[in-house]
Design a protein around this motif. Structure first.
Motif, PDB file in Angstrom:
ATOM      1  N   ILE A  91       0.834  -1.201   0.000  1.00 20.46           N
ATOM      2  CA  ILE A  91       0.000   0.000   0.000  1.00 20.46           C
ATOM      3  C   ILE A  91       0.870   1.253   0.000  1.00 20.46           C
ATOM      4  N   ALA A  92       1.932   1.249   0.798  1.00 25.33           N
ATOM      5  CA  ALA A  92       2.843   2.396   0.828  1.00 25.33           C
ATOM      6  C   ALA A  92       3.518   2.586  -0.528  1.00 25.33           C
TER       7      ALA A  92
ATOM      8  N   MET B  80       2.340   1.688  -3.449  1.00 24.76           N
ATOM      9  CA  MET B  80       1.336   2.181  -4.398  1.00 24.76           C
ATOM     10  C   MET B  80       1.076   3.673  -4.184  1.00 24.76           C
ATOM     11  N   ALA B  81       1.022   4.101  -2.925  1.00 23.74           N
ATOM     12  CA  ALA B  81       0.814   5.524  -2.639  1.00 23.74           C
ATOM     13  C   ALA B  81       1.979   6.352  -3.177  1.00 23.74           C
ATOM     14  N   LEU B  82       3.205   5.874  -2.997  1.00 19.49           N
ATOM     15  CA  LEU B  82       4.357   6.590  -3.531  1.00 19.49           C
ATOM     16  C   LEU B  82       4.344   6.609  -5.060  1.00 19.49           C
TER      17      LEU B  82
ATOM     18  N   PHE C  34       1.652   6.485  -7.050  1.00 22.36           N
ATOM     19  CA  PHE C  34       0.633   7.432  -7.501  1.00 22.36           C
ATOM     20  C   PHE C  34       1.097   8.864  -7.304  1.00 22.36           C
ATOM     21  N   ALA C  35       1.736   9.143  -6.175  1.00 25.80           N
ATOM     22  CA  ALA C  35       2.224  10.500  -5.917  1.00 25.80           C
ATOM     23  C   ALA C  35       3.286  10.886  -6.942  1.00 25.80           C
TER      24      ALA C  35
ATOM     25  N   PHE D  59       6.358  12.926  -4.608  1.00 25.51           N
ATOM     26  CA  PHE D  59       6.910  11.641  -4.190  1.00 25.51           C
ATOM     27  C   PHE D  59       7.698  11.796  -2.897  1.00 25.51           C
TER      28      PHE D  59
ATOM     29  N   VAL E 235       5.329  12.580   0.121  1.00 23.10           N
ATOM     30  CA  VAL E 235       4.615  11.390   0.599  1.00 23.10           C
ATOM     31  C   VAL E 235       5.570  10.457   1.338  1.00 23.10           C
TER      32      VAL E 235
ATOM     33  N   GLY F 252       5.197   9.623   5.258  1.00 27.23           N
ATOM     34  CA  GLY F 252       5.071   8.222   5.626  1.00 27.23           C
ATOM     35  C   GLY F 252       6.072   7.820   6.691  1.00 27.23           C
TER      36      GLY F 252
END
Length: 61
Positions: free
Chosen positions: A9-10, A12-14, A16-17, A26, A29, A33
């Motif tokens: 999940i982390a 994927m968040a990075l 997308f950012a 990037f 985020v 995090g």
């Protein structure tokens, strides 16, 4: 939730950012995090604030 799922999940968040916001987003985020991780460890009791202020070599004179 397992550590692998949280890592996914982390990541994927990075991703997308980085894709939608660029390199600055990037880094933002990633930094937030890391701060969230440290705060979470404090709240769970796994991390003691004194660990940041102890000398590297635990030699006592």
């Amino acid at each position: 939730m397992s550590v692998a799922v949280i890592g996914m999940i982390a990541g994927m968040a990075l991703g997308f950012a980085g894709y939608f916001g660029g390199f600055g987003a990037f880094l933002l985020v990633a930094a937030l995090g890391a701060v969230g991780f440290v705060v979470g460890r404090f709240l769970e009791g796994d991390l003691d604030p004194g660990e940041f202020f102890r000398p590297r070599d635990d030699r006592r004179r």
